[in-house]
Write a protein that holds these residues in place. Structure first.
Motif, PDB file in Angstrom:
ATOM      1  N   MET A  26       7.855 -13.593  55.571  1.00 32.89           N
ATOM      2  CA  MET A  26       6.495 -13.198  55.869  1.00 32.89           C
ATOM      3  C   MET A  26       5.733 -13.013  54.578  1.00 32.89           C
ATOM      4  N   GLU A  27       4.572 -13.624  54.452  1.00 33.82           N
ATOM      5  CA  GLU A  27       3.741 -13.454  53.280  1.00 33.82           C
ATOM      6  C   GLU A  27       2.593 -12.524  53.624  1.00 33.82           C
ATOM      7  N   HIS A  28       2.584 -11.367  52.976  1.00 35.79           N
ATOM      8  CA  HIS A  28       1.548 -10.366  53.227  1.00 35.79           C
ATOM      9  C   HIS A  28       0.875 -10.034  51.914  1.00 35.79           C
ATOM     10  N   LEU A  29      -0.438 -10.047  51.926  1.00 33.10           N
ATOM     11  CA  LEU A  29      -1.198  -9.751  50.724  1.00 33.10           C
ATOM     12  C   LEU A  29      -2.215  -8.671  51.053  1.00 33.10           C
ATOM     13  N   SER A  30      -2.185  -7.582  50.267  1.00 29.46           N
ATOM     14  CA  SER A  30      -3.183  -6.529  50.391  1.00 29.46           C
ATOM     15  C   SER A  30      -3.947  -6.430  49.082  1.00 29.46           C
ATOM     16  N   THR A  31      -5.264  -6.504  49.165  1.00 30.64           N
ATOM     17  CA  THR A  31      -6.133  -6.343  48.006  1.00 30.64           C
ATOM     18  C   THR A  31      -6.840  -4.998  48.132  1.00 30.64           C
ATOM     19  N   TYR A  32      -6.601  -4.116  47.168  1.00 26.75           N
ATOM     20  CA  TYR A  32      -7.121  -2.755  47.242  1.00 26.75           C
ATOM     21  C   TYR A  32      -8.375  -2.597  46.384  1.00 26.75           C
ATOM     22  N   LEU A  33      -9.417  -2.026  46.985  1.00 31.18           N
ATOM     23  CA  LEU A  33     -10.546  -1.547  46.193  1.00 31.18           C
ATOM     24  C   LEU A  33     -10.217  -0.163  45.641  1.00 31.18           C
ATOM     25  N   THR A  34      -9.674   0.676  46.509  1.00 33.68           N
ATOM     26  CA  THR A  34      -9.161   1.999  46.174  1.00 33.68           C
ATOM     27  C   THR A  34      -7.935   2.205  47.059  1.00 33.68           C
ATOM     28  N   PRO A  35      -7.165   3.281  46.861  1.00 31.73           N
ATOM     29  CA  PRO A  35      -6.032   3.524  47.773  1.00 31.73           C
ATOM     30  C   PRO A  35      -6.450   3.656  49.233  1.00 31.73           C
ATOM     31  N   GLU A  36      -7.734   3.950  49.481  1.00 30.99           N
ATOM     32  CA  GLU A  36      -8.198   4.155  50.858  1.00 30.99           C
ATOM     33  C   GLU A  36      -8.863   2.935  51.476  1.00 30.99           C
ATOM     34  N   ILE A  37      -9.171   1.909  50.682  1.00 30.86           N
ATOM     35  CA  ILE A  37      -9.891   0.743  51.209  1.00 30.86           C
ATOM     36  C   ILE A  37      -9.169  -0.526  50.768  1.00 30.86           C
TER      37      ILE A  37
END
Length: 267
Positions: free
Chosen positions: A1-12
């Motif tokens: 599974m390829e999962h990518l998370s791009t964070y602006l801040t830890p909450e967004i």
């Protein structure tokens, strides 16, 4: 599974699952406001099952056991903007509010689809995910405050959920387990959600059910799976995950060992 998370801040963050399928049994520690860009999600909770798709906006309350199943759709990945409404942020927000409400003891997922103010707030975050420079903390705070304010405008009763900062209290064990056994969580999490330490949870469970939690959970999940296969004519792969098993091979092995025949033989 390829999962990518791009964070602006830890909450967004911008969350993207490229693969065909992702499933998880979770209890979120914080409220989650989610806007769907593409894909589809099935969220199974004790009370009901929700299906969300592109354009939907919804709030998942904290401390609610859920089975999350994510799918790509129409050739597009499963992509969402996720905003965490954390307890510290909400405490700070409500410190400046005059709010006296009755706390909702068992909130459910709330949908806010097609509301222009909320959609505009979340859509405005998209360009920032393309920037190389750090996202200013002051701007992030403004965006989260904006989202909370819009939620309160849309639904004046939302304070019953967002202003609840209590930990789970001690609940009646038999009723809770009968409603939530299909969620594949560690026993420590079952204990926490029923207001007990792990030791107290195991002791109270033995008194209530006269067996161990793991044996009882397996039995109940297999009984649920059998009903879904035999009566609702569901596919083994769907039953496997919705009944709380980790994968199809383990489910098939346990099912055959218990009933003497395979799940597929019931279809």
């Amino acid at each position: 599974m390829e999962h990518l998370s791009t964070y602006l801040t830890p909450e967004i963050k911008l969350s993207c699952y490229e693969d065909k399928f992702f499933k998880s049994d979770v209890v979120f520690d914080q409220h989650m406001l989610i806007w769907f860009i593409s894909g589809e999600t099935k969220i199974i909770q004790a009370e009901t099952t929700h299906v969300f798709k592109a354009g939907d906006i919804f709030l998942i309350p904290r401390n609610k056991p859920s089975t999350i199943i994510n799918y790509p759709k129409d050739g597009l990945p499963h992509k969402t903007v996720v905003m965490l409404l954390t307890t510290p942020i909400l405490r700070d927000f409500y410190r400046n509010q005059s709010v006296h409400v009755t706390i909702h003891p068992n909130p459910t997922i709330q949908s806010f689809t097609n509301h222009p103010l909320l959609e505009s707030c979340l859509t405005s975050l998209i360009p920032y995910f393309q920037l190389q420079d750090p996202f200013p903390a002051s701007l992030a705070s403004l965006k989260i405050t904006e989202a909370i304010s819009i939620l309160r405008t849309i639904d004046p009763t939302i304070d019953r959920v967002l202003a609840n900062f209590d930990d789970p209290y001690k609940v009646e064990l038999i009723r809770f387990m009968e409603q939530n056994y299909q969620f594949n969580m560690p026993l420590e999490k079952f204990g926490y959600l029923t207001g007990r330490s792990l030791t107290t949870f195991k002791r109270d469970f033995r008194k209530a059910f006269n067996t161990t939690p793991q044996r009882w959970l397996t039995q109940k999940r297999l009984e649920l799976a059998h009903y879904q296969l035999a009566e609702k004519k569901q596919k083994p792969i769907d039953v496997c995950y919705e009944a709380g098993f980790e994968n199809l091979s383990h489910f098939s092995y346990a099912f055959k060992k218990h009933f003497g025949y395979t799940p597929s033989s019931l279809r």
